[in-house]
Scaffold this active site. Structure first.
Site, short mmCIF file in Angstrom:
data_model
loop_
_atom_site.label_atom_id
_atom_site.label_comp_id
_atom_site.label_asym_id
_atom_site.label_seq_id
_atom_site.Cartn_x
_atom_site.Cartn_y
_atom_site.Cartn_z
N LYS A 161 -39.44 92.37 -55.54
CA LYS A 161 -40.51 93.47 -55.28
C LYS A 161 -39.97 94.93 -55.73
O LYS A 161 -40.61 95.53 -56.34
CB LYS A 161 -40.94 93.21 -53.82
CG LYS A 161 -41.58 91.92 -53.50
CD LYS A 161 -41.96 91.67 -51.99
CE LYS A 161 -42.87 90.68 -51.58
NZ LYS A 161 -42.87 90.43 -50.40
N SER A 215 -47.29 88.68 -46.87
CA SER A 215 -46.60 90.13 -47.19
C SER A 215 -47.51 91.16 -47.47
O SER A 215 -47.20 92.27 -47.58
CB SER A 215 -45.47 89.90 -48.10
OG SER A 215 -46.26 89.22 -49.23
#
Length: 790
Positions: free
Chosen positions: A734, A691
């Site tokens: 996140k 990611s």
């Protein structure tokens, strides 16, 4: 030369015999010879044997002195006591091994003044010690007292002959009496030597009286102990015969004994336990075996313990669920802030139970970072439903027997933790929390997670079989709740049986509410304070959240609040009565310097630095990626303890940039004579995953084009060699990390747009999201200044 007792020794009258000034000296080991006392000796040393042979062929008189150290083989003048006894040899007997058995009779106390000969044996210059006797009433009293006490000793010691009492009574001379008693007492060589060296008869008797009384006291205590032991043995034998007679009488009268009554009592308890048919049949079968065993048999305790477990389990005991939804909602809100998804699921379960009473218990799994309230939530659920609460921690469990129990063939076997927990709860429908299910281990002892498959399956656990019980137990009414920090370590077969409910971390506003509603009141109470002693301002709590903690949960926040409360508690205990209001400026004094700084604010306008969003087991986090270029030969250096997947993402990003350098406004020969170094700070923390691909690429482009990355932008996403941005996981964590860091713009893969629906609106209302499909879109959004074409 051990001293021996000689019954009726052959004494002779030595009063007229003179003692020469020079006589042979025989060193003695472990014995002291007194005047007028006949003593047997064993002589084995070569020099000593020669001494005895010479003496018996001459005057038969020799000096006897005890050695200070028995280990010395050839003692000199300093190795023997200077005070000894002159004696005469009465008899001598030779043995085949060369040793001699000698019978000597003491004559007088002597002092060894010097040695005039050491070879072949010792010869000393001696003088006779004159005794001091004062005829007085005290001396007579001492004499009588020591005589009476010693007669008592003779009566208590079987080894001393009874004739010794007669000898003591008939001994008139106080000096001879003292020597006679001292020679027959159980004293050490040092103590006997002290008696021998005392020339004053009165003092000798005083000293001897103390020793006699001490010995008598020891013998009397020992006699009492022996009598008590004999009495106890006699009592046990008597009870045994009486018990056997009672058993015979009861048998004749048809009346059951204690054993029969115990068996019957167990039989009644088995019936009252209302076990399942299979369990009751097994319990009765085991009871029949127990009735045929002798209580002393090894299997008796094993069988009895098994029956105790069977009877103690809550086969039919249960608590009545509180199905008042409003009350349950109030309790859940009272204990925990927010967590709407979890509360809604519990209320749904209660609603279904209200409509259908035989509903099987769900298997919930609370997944989230540490400190968000997973474990305490289970206690609140139990309180809202009116059920018992049982918690077991599975962290670090390696042995399958911890879950299923040990078979009874093993020594010290016990049921597994599930059955033990049910016994503790006392009902068969508790709230059962299995904590840290993601940290179960596996090794040669088995796989505990596989043993949980049956426990955590509503379609199977109605007949869970513990190895120890070896009969089915219904777990379908138990409401199981498991907790975990991560899902990927839970085996897929076990994960498939769980209804996963994710508990994300808290944002600063939520932590503020939790602090004032729950944490501060609890810490004020636990530290012995009252509200009149302390209060917190919102600014102070907000500063603790931002500058002193960096976490998804609130555990460290509560620790810092507790530290502040302890400081105030100390002041109150020292007499401070004024209420303390905690303000932001007070925190440095109480908590020390700021522990965490906003790195986002520090990284403004620096080309080559990009902000990424990362997922960790403790929640989301901010990830800074730095890139720089230097002279070299086409080398790509990656540091920061990166995993293989992240390294591959860095290589993919560099390959894309090299392939599209012209379009990106970068000199196509930028890599000819250069090395590129990519570093991710916090190098002690392992990092991995795809990611960070877009962040790596953005950092490299920023460094090569000298275009700074916007400091208020963070991003996440995987890239391909074609420049496409692929979706990633952990979006909720996140986004929360970005919110905690004060980031206002977040770049996400377009296919992750639907993941925002799971995030509460109040969390995302201040954040602007950019959804991208290609890396070009990321660069246009994240980089300052316009792209320069080359």
């Amino acid at each position: 030369m051990p001293e021996q007792i000689v019954e009726n020794p052959p004494q002779i009258d030595l009063s007229d015999q003179e003692i020469p000034e020079e006589i042979p000296i025989l060193p003695l080991r472990d014995t002291v010879v007194f005047p007028n006392i006949v003593t047997p000796l064993i002589v084995a040393r070569e020099k000593s044997v020669q001494l005895i042979n010479d003496v018996t062929s001459g005057s038969r008189i020799l000096g006897l002195a005890s050695q200070r150290d028995v280990e010395i083989e050839e003692p000199g003048l300093d190795d023997i006591y200077k005070i000894g006894t002159a004696a005469v040899v009465l008899r001598m007997l030779k043995f085949p091994d060369g040793s001699l058995r000698v019978l000597v009779q003491g004559m007088e106390r002597i002092r060894i003044k010097s040695l005039i000969q050491t070879d072949p044996y010792l010869v000393g210059n001696v003088s006779v010690i004159e005794e001091t006797i004062s005829n007085s009433t005290q001396l007579e009293a001492l004499k009588r007292n020591v005589s009476i006490q010693f007669q008592k000793i003779v009566s208590l010691v079987p080894q001393l002959p009874d004739e010794l009492q007669v000898v003591v009574v008939n001994t008139v001379d106080p000096s001879k009496l003292a020597d006679l008693i001292a020679s027959n007492l159980n004293l050490s060589v040092t103590e006997k030597q002290e008696i021998l060296e005392e020339s004053d008869v009165g003092k000798r008797l005083e000293h001897l009286t103390v020793m006699v009384n001490r010995e008598l006291e020891v013998l009397e205590v020992g006699s009492k102990i022996q009598d008590k032991v004999q009495t106890e043995i006699g009592k046990n034998q008597r009870e045994y015969f009486l018990r056997e007679q009672l058993r015979a009488i009861q048998k004749e009268l048809g009346v059951g004994d204690e054993r029969s009554m115990e068996i019957e009592e167990l039989r009644q308890k088995i019936v009252q336990a209302k076990m399942s048919e299979t369990a009751e049949h097994e319990a009765m079968r085991e009871l029949d075996r127990l009735a045929k065993m002798q209580p002393g048999a090894a299997e008796y305790t094993v069988s009895r313990t098994y029956l105790d477990w069977m009877i103690a389990l809550p086969w039919s005991k249960s608590t009545v669920d509180s199905l008042d939804l409003e009350k349950a909602r109030d309790i859940l809100d009272e204990d925990h802030y927010d967590l709407e998804k979890v509360k809604s699921r519990i209320l749904e379960y209660l609603a279904v139970r209200r409509l259908k009473s035989d509903t099987k218990g769900p298997i919930l799994c609370f997944v989230g970072p540490p400190g968000v309230g997973k474990t305490s939530l289970g206690q609140s659920i139990a309180r809202s439903m009116g059920r018992k609460f049982v918690r077991i921690s599975l962290g670090g469990v390696h042995d399958e027997a911890e879950i299923r129990g040990h078979r009874r063939t093993y020594i010290g076997a016990l049921p597994g933790r599930i059955i033990q927990g049910l016994k503790t709860a006392g009902t068969h429908n508790p709230i059962f929390m299995l904590d840290e299910v993601d940290k179960i281990g596996r090794d040669f002892r088995g796989d505990p997670s596989s043993a949980l498959l049956e426990v955590l399956d509503p379609q199977q656990n109605f007949s869970f079989s513990d190895h120890y019980l070896d009969v089915p137990f219904d777990l379908s009414r138990v409401m199981f709740i498991t907790t975990a920090n991560v899902l990927h370590t839970i085996p897929s077969a076990l994960q498939d049986r769980l209804e996963v409910i994710e508990l994300p971390g808290y944002i600063a506003e939520e932590k503020l509410q939790i602090a004032f509603k729950y944490l501060i009141p609890r810490q004020i109470r636990e530290n012995g304070l009252k509200r009149k002693n302390i209060s917190f301002t919102k600014g102070a709590v907000r500063k603790i959240i931002q500058d002193y903690t960096r976490e998804a949960g609130v555990r460290n926040l509560e620790r810092e609040i507790a530290t502040v409360c302890r400081k105030v508690a100390r002041a109150v205990a020292e007499g401070q009565e004024e209420k303390r209001s905690i303000k932001p400026e007070d925190l440095r004094e109480m908590l020390g310097p700021v522990k965490f700084y906003s790195e986002v604010a520090e990284r403004k306008g620096e080309p080559g630095v990009a902000t990424g969003l990362a997922w960790t087991s403790t929640g989301g986090d901010i990830l800074f990626i730095e890139a720089t270029q230097m002279a070299g030969s086409k080398g790509l250096i990656l540091t920061g303890q990166l995993g293989d997947v992240m390294k591959e993402s860095a290589h993919a990003a560099l390959s894309y940039i090299r392939a599209h350098a012209k379009e990106l406004g970068i000199n196509e020969k930028f890599f000819e004579n250069k090395d590129i170094h990519v570093h991710i700070p916090a190098g002690a923390i392992p990092k991995d995953g795809p990611s960070a691909g877009v962040t790596l690429a953005t950092s490299l482009v920023s460094m090569l084009t000298k275009r700074p990355v916007r400091h208020d932008v963070a991003m996440t996403g995987e890239i391909t060699l074609r420049g496409k941005v692929l979706p990633v996981g952990g979006i909720k964590e996140k986004v929360l990390a970005a919110r905690r860091a004060g980031i206002k713009n977040v770049i996400l893969p377009a296919k992750n747009k639907e993941d925002l629906e799971e995030i509460p609106e109040n969390t995302t209302k201040d954040i602007h999201f950019f959804f991208v499909e290609r890396l070009d879109d990321v660069l246009d959004t994240a980089l300052k200044n316009k792209r320069k074409r080359k």
